[in-house]
Design a protein around this motif. Structure first.
Motif, PDB file in Angstrom:
ATOM      1  N   LYS A 262       0.825  -1.210   0.000  1.00  0.00           N
ATOM      2  CA  LYS A 262       0.000   0.000   0.000  1.00  0.00           C
ATOM      3  C   LYS A 262       0.863   1.265   0.000  1.00  0.00           C
ATOM      4  CE  LYS A 262      -4.097  -1.953   2.275  1.00  0.00           C
ATOM      5  NZ  LYS A 262      -4.968  -1.912   3.480  1.00  0.00           N
ATOM      6  N   ALA A 263       1.929   1.267   0.811  1.00  0.00           N
ATOM      7  CA  ALA A 263       2.771   2.469   0.937  1.00  0.00           C
ATOM      8  C   ALA A 263       3.434   2.832  -0.386  1.00  0.00           C
ATOM      9  CB  ALA A 263       3.833   2.249   2.014  1.00  0.00           C
ATOM     10  N   PHE A 264       4.047   1.878  -1.049  1.00  0.00           N
ATOM     11  CA  PHE A 264       4.738   2.164  -2.307  1.00  0.00           C
ATOM     12  C   PHE A 264       3.770   2.645  -3.382  1.00  0.00           C
ATOM     13  CE2 PHE A 264       8.526  -0.853  -1.343  1.00  0.00           C
ATOM     14  CZ  PHE A 264       9.113   0.165  -0.609  1.00  0.00           C
ATOM     15  N   ASN A 265       2.536   2.201  -3.307  1.00  0.00           N
ATOM     16  CA  ASN A 265       1.558   2.602  -4.319  1.00  0.00           C
ATOM     17  C   ASN A 265       0.903   3.940  -4.031  1.00  0.00           C
ATOM     18  OD1 ASN A 265       0.868   0.501  -6.611  1.00  0.00           O
ATOM     19  ND2 ASN A 265       1.477  -0.670  -4.811  1.00  0.00           N
ATOM     20  N   GLU A 280       6.236 -12.407  -0.683  1.00  0.00           N
ATOM     21  CA  GLU A 280       4.934 -11.878  -0.253  1.00  0.00           C
ATOM     22  C   GLU A 280       4.880 -10.362  -0.413  1.00  0.00           C
ATOM     23  OE1 GLU A 280       6.799 -13.957   1.486  1.00  0.00           O
ATOM     24  OE2 GLU A 280       5.587 -15.800   1.367  1.00  0.00           O
ATOM     25  N   GLN A 281       5.972  -9.691  -0.073  1.00  0.00           N
ATOM     26  CA  GLN A 281       6.014  -8.232  -0.212  1.00  0.00           C
ATOM     27  C   GLN A 281       5.931  -7.812  -1.674  1.00  0.00           C
ATOM     28  OE1 GLN A 281       9.715  -7.577   1.873  1.00  0.00           O
ATOM     29  NE2 GLN A 281       8.691  -6.836   3.718  1.00  0.00           N
ATOM     30  N   LEU A 282       6.672  -8.496  -2.529  1.00  0.00           N
ATOM     31  CA  LEU A 282       6.651  -8.156  -3.955  1.00  0.00           C
ATOM     32  C   LEU A 282       5.296  -8.470  -4.577  1.00  0.00           C
ATOM     33  CD1 LEU A 282      10.207  -9.355  -5.056  1.00  0.00           C
ATOM     34  CD2 LEU A 282       9.342  -7.010  -5.087  1.00  0.00           C
ATOM     35  N   LEU A 285       2.971  -5.750  -3.522  1.00  0.00           N
ATOM     36  CA  LEU A 285       3.318  -4.549  -4.273  1.00  0.00           C
ATOM     37  C   LEU A 285       2.727  -4.611  -5.677  1.00  0.00           C
ATOM     38  CD1 LEU A 285       4.875  -1.946  -4.776  1.00  0.00           C
ATOM     39  CD2 LEU A 285       6.953  -3.301  -5.087  1.00  0.00           C
ATOM     40  N   ALA A 286       2.891  -5.765  -6.329  1.00  0.00           N
ATOM     41  CA  ALA A 286       2.388  -5.933  -7.697  1.00  0.00           C
ATOM     42  C   ALA A 286       0.865  -5.860  -7.753  1.00  0.00           C
ATOM     43  CB  ALA A 286       2.875  -7.265  -8.250  1.00  0.00           C
ATOM     44  N   ARG A 287       0.199  -6.509  -6.825  1.00  0.00           N
ATOM     45  CA  ARG A 287      -1.270  -6.514  -6.831  1.00  0.00           C
ATOM     46  C   ARG A 287      -1.838  -5.121  -6.565  1.00  0.00           C
ATOM     47  NH1 ARG A 287      -2.112 -12.281  -3.603  1.00  0.00           N
ATOM     48  NH2 ARG A 287      -1.845 -13.616  -5.462  1.00  0.00           N
ATOM     49  N   ASN A 288      -1.162  -4.364  -5.727  1.00  0.00           N
ATOM     50  CA  ASN A 288      -1.626  -3.001  -5.463  1.00  0.00           C
ATOM     51  C   ASN A 288      -1.399  -2.084  -6.657  1.00  0.00           C
ATOM     52  OD1 ASN A 288      -2.576  -2.224  -2.498  1.00  0.00           O
ATOM     53  ND2 ASN A 288      -1.082  -3.885  -2.297  1.00  0.00           N
ATOM     54  N   ILE A 289      -0.374  -2.377  -7.458  1.00  0.00           N
ATOM     55  CA  ILE A 289      -0.126  -1.584  -8.666  1.00  0.00           C
ATOM     56  C   ILE A 289      -1.302  -1.705  -9.630  1.00  0.00           C
ATOM     57  CG2 ILE A 289       1.292  -1.459 -10.771  1.00  0.00           C
ATOM     58  CD1 ILE A 289       3.722  -2.151  -9.058  1.00  0.00           C
ATOM     59  N   LEU A 290      -1.911  -2.861  -9.679  1.00  0.00           N
ATOM     60  CA  LEU A 290      -2.997  -3.124 -10.626  1.00  0.00           C
ATOM     61  C   LEU A 290      -4.319  -2.495 -10.197  1.00  0.00           C
ATOM     62  CD1 LEU A 290      -2.239  -6.863 -11.496  1.00  0.00           C
ATOM     63  CD2 LEU A 290      -1.552  -4.799 -12.730  1.00  0.00           C
ATOM     64  N   LYS A 291      -4.382  -1.990  -8.978  1.00  0.00           N
ATOM     65  CA  LYS A 291      -5.608  -1.350  -8.509  1.00  0.00           C
ATOM     66  C   LYS A 291      -5.724   0.062  -9.087  1.00  0.00           C
ATOM     67  CE  LYS A 291      -5.818  -3.886  -4.121  1.00  0.00           C
ATOM     68  NZ  LYS A 291      -5.816  -3.769  -2.633  1.00  0.00           N
ATOM     69  N   ASP A 292      -6.960   0.508  -9.272  1.00  0.00           N
ATOM     70  CA  ASP A 292      -7.197   1.821  -9.880  1.00  0.00           C
ATOM     71  C   ASP A 292      -6.633   2.960  -9.039  1.00  0.00           C
ATOM     72  OD1 ASP A 292      -8.487   0.629 -11.985  1.00  0.00           O
ATOM     73  OD2 ASP A 292     -10.490   0.865 -11.121  1.00  0.00           O
ATOM     74  N   GLU A 293      -6.638   2.792  -7.711  1.00  0.00           N
ATOM     75  CA  GLU A 293      -6.189   3.880  -6.837  1.00  0.00           C
ATOM     76  C   GLU A 293      -4.672   4.013  -6.756  1.00  0.00           C
ATOM     77  OE1 GLU A 293      -7.558   0.468  -4.038  1.00  0.00           O
ATOM     78  OE2 GLU A 293      -8.146   1.360  -5.961  1.00  0.00           O
ATOM     79  N   GLY A 310      14.500 -17.040  -3.205  1.00  0.00           N
ATOM     80  CA  GLY A 310      13.819 -18.112  -3.919  1.00  0.00           C
ATOM     81  C   GLY A 310      12.470 -17.659  -4.440  1.00  0.00           C
ATOM     82  N   LEU A 311      12.431 -16.507  -5.101  1.00  0.00           N
ATOM     83  CA  LEU A 311      11.171 -15.925  -5.534  1.00  0.00           C
ATOM     84  C   LEU A 311      10.480 -16.751  -6.610  1.00  0.00           C
ATOM     85  CD1 LEU A 311      12.065 -12.138  -5.704  1.00  0.00           C
ATOM     86  CD2 LEU A 311      10.884 -13.375  -3.912  1.00  0.00           C
ATOM     87  N   ASP A 312       9.183 -16.814  -6.492  1.00  0.00           N
ATOM     88  CA  ASP A 312       8.382 -17.539  -7.474  1.00  0.00           C
ATOM     89  C   ASP A 312       7.092 -16.753  -7.685  1.00  0.00           C
ATOM     90  OD1 ASP A 312       7.438 -19.440  -9.215  1.00  0.00           O
ATOM     91  OD2 ASP A 312       6.652 -20.751  -7.640  1.00  0.00           O
ATOM     92  N   LEU A 313       7.219 -15.601  -8.332  1.00  0.00           N
ATOM     93  CA  LEU A 313       6.072 -14.744  -8.543  1.00  0.00           C
ATOM     94  C   LEU A 313       5.236 -15.250  -9.710  1.00  0.00           C
ATOM     95  CD1 LEU A 313       7.670 -11.203  -8.147  1.00  0.00           C
ATOM     96  CD2 LEU A 313       6.551 -12.600  -6.411  1.00  0.00           C
ATOM     97  N   GLU A 314       3.958 -14.952  -9.656  1.00  0.00           N
ATOM     98  CA  GLU A 314       3.054 -15.365 -10.725  1.00  0.00           C
ATOM     99  C   GLU A 314       3.433 -14.653 -12.021  1.00  0.00           C
ATOM    100  OE1 GLU A 314      -0.936 -14.591  -9.414  1.00  0.00           O
ATOM    101  OE2 GLU A 314      -0.399 -15.030  -7.339  1.00  0.00           O
ATOM    102  N   ALA A 315       3.680 -15.431 -13.059  1.00  0.00           N
ATOM    103  CA  ALA A 315       4.094 -14.851 -14.344  1.00  0.00           C
ATOM    104  C   ALA A 315       3.031 -13.902 -14.888  1.00  0.00           C
ATOM    105  CB  ALA A 315       4.382 -15.965 -15.349  1.00  0.00           C
ATOM    106  N   ASP A 316       1.763 -14.271 -14.746  1.00  0.00           N
ATOM    107  CA  ASP A 316       0.669 -13.438 -15.245  1.00  0.00           C
ATOM    108  C   ASP A 316       0.630 -12.099 -14.515  1.00  0.00           C
ATOM    109  OD1 ASP A 316      -1.777 -12.998 -16.776  1.00  0.00           O
ATOM    110  OD2 ASP A 316      -2.782 -13.122 -14.833  1.00  0.00           O
ATOM    111  N   LEU A 317       0.913 -12.129 -13.218  1.00  0.00           N
ATOM    112  CA  LEU A 317       0.913 -10.908 -12.410  1.00  0.00           C
ATOM    113  C   LEU A 317       2.024  -9.962 -12.859  1.00  0.00           C
ATOM    114  CD1 LEU A 317      -0.322  -9.409  -9.995  1.00  0.00           C
ATOM    115  CD2 LEU A 317       1.281 -10.638  -8.508  1.00  0.00           C
TER     116      LEU A 317
END
Length: 326
Positions: A262-265, A280-282, A285-293, A310-317
């Protein structure tokens, strides 16, 4: 055919006197406006014409563009000149006290006297060379005086060359109204009140938190509480901060992922380097970027210890974030 009507005015004594008015008879205010149209070099020249022009040409408003260089105590009288009382920029020669041990050979205790002079010229907002003073010369400046001058600058740096008391005074001044637009914080933050740190730092448009360039192996200390307070302040209330650059190693990896996201966004520009973030933090961060606000326009991530996490972020995200902010 229509004839053109010619308007006739009586030639009065007033008009005759105006036709023969010399530039020397013009009001000082009008002379000032004329001189303001001249380039800097010509403004210097007009002061040599006569005493009257020297007086008008010395008005402070005509010299606000000047950048005064201070090499030593011998240059202090420059800043007391009448025409330089509205200058906005000064350049102070850095000391060459490389070892930071013992009395500063260049400035000794003269820096305190310089700050007293600068304090009286309230228009000064740029002080080139401030970040290159050694701790021994800065120690001669009283904390409240230093804070008052620093808070008027547009750009500033808080480093380990300042004492804890000086930094506390500067931060306290910044909590109110500050002129600072850009701040580099490269001091040990661990002893600073988290609340004071957050209120002061979030009041600046562009902030960098990380090690001192001259002492790259010195960290900012244990600053998890200070960074958490900053993120909460950004999230809870609209703050002037718009850009944040972080080089803080493991200082924020234990902070709640939702708070980070929330803070970075709430910012517009985020640059994170040499800093540990969890998956989890990344993701937050990514999911909040996709929000309109989200207000985030640009995000740069470098050297985030990916192998260790050992990051394994969702490729689609990740793809969606790239499409939105590049």
């Amino acid at each position: 055919q229509q004839k053109t009507k010619v308007l006739e005015f009586p030639v009065t004594s007033e008009l005759m006197s105006m036709a023969h008015t010399s530039i020397h008879n013009l009001p000082a205010e009008l002379m000032t406006l004329i001189f303001q149209m001249l380039p800097p070099e010509d403004r210097k020249t007009v002061m040599l014409v006569c005493k009257a022009w020297m007086k008008v040409g010395g008005y402070p408003s005509l010299w606000s563009w000047s950048v005064i260089t201070i090499n030593s105590k011998k240059d202090f009288p420059k800043l007391k000149a009448r025409r330089l009382q509205l200058i906005q920029k000064i350049k102070v020669e850095k000391c060459e006290h490389l070892l930071n041990i013992g009395e500063c050979p260049k400035w000794k205790t003269d820096l305190g006297a310089l700050f007293k002079i600068i304090h009286k010229i309230t228009t000064i907002s740029n002080m080139y060379g401030f970040s290159k003073f050694c701790r021994w010369s800065l120690a001669s400046v009283q904390p409240d005086l230093l804070a008052s001058v620093f808070n008027r600058l547009e750009q500033g740096e808080l480093s380990n060359r300042l004492t804890e008391e000086q930094i506390d005074h500067i931060l306290a001044a910044m909590v109110g109204k500050t002129n600072l637009r850009t701040l580099v914080f490269c001091s040990d933050v661990s002893s600073i009140s988290p609340s004071l740190f957050a209120k002061a730092i979030s009041n600046v448009y562009d902030v960098t938190v990380g090690p001192d360039e001259d002492e790259p192996y010195q960290s900012c200390g244990e600053i998890e509480e200070q960074m958490l307070a900053l993120f909460v302040a950004i999230t809870e209330k609209e703050r002037p901060m718009r850009r944040l650059d972080l080089y803080v190693q493991g200082a924020i990896e234990k902070i709640d992922a939702d708070v980070i996201g929330k803070a970075f966004n709430r910012l517009e520009f985020v640059h994170i380097e040499d800093t540990k973030l969890t998956a989890e933090q990344l993701t937050s961060l990514a999911r909040n970027i996709l929000k309109d606000e989200s207000k985030l326009k640009n995000m740069m991530l470098f050297d985030l210890y990916f192998e260790e996490m050992g990051l394994d972020l969702e490729a689609d995200l990740v793809d969606k974030v790239r499409k939105k902010i590049g």
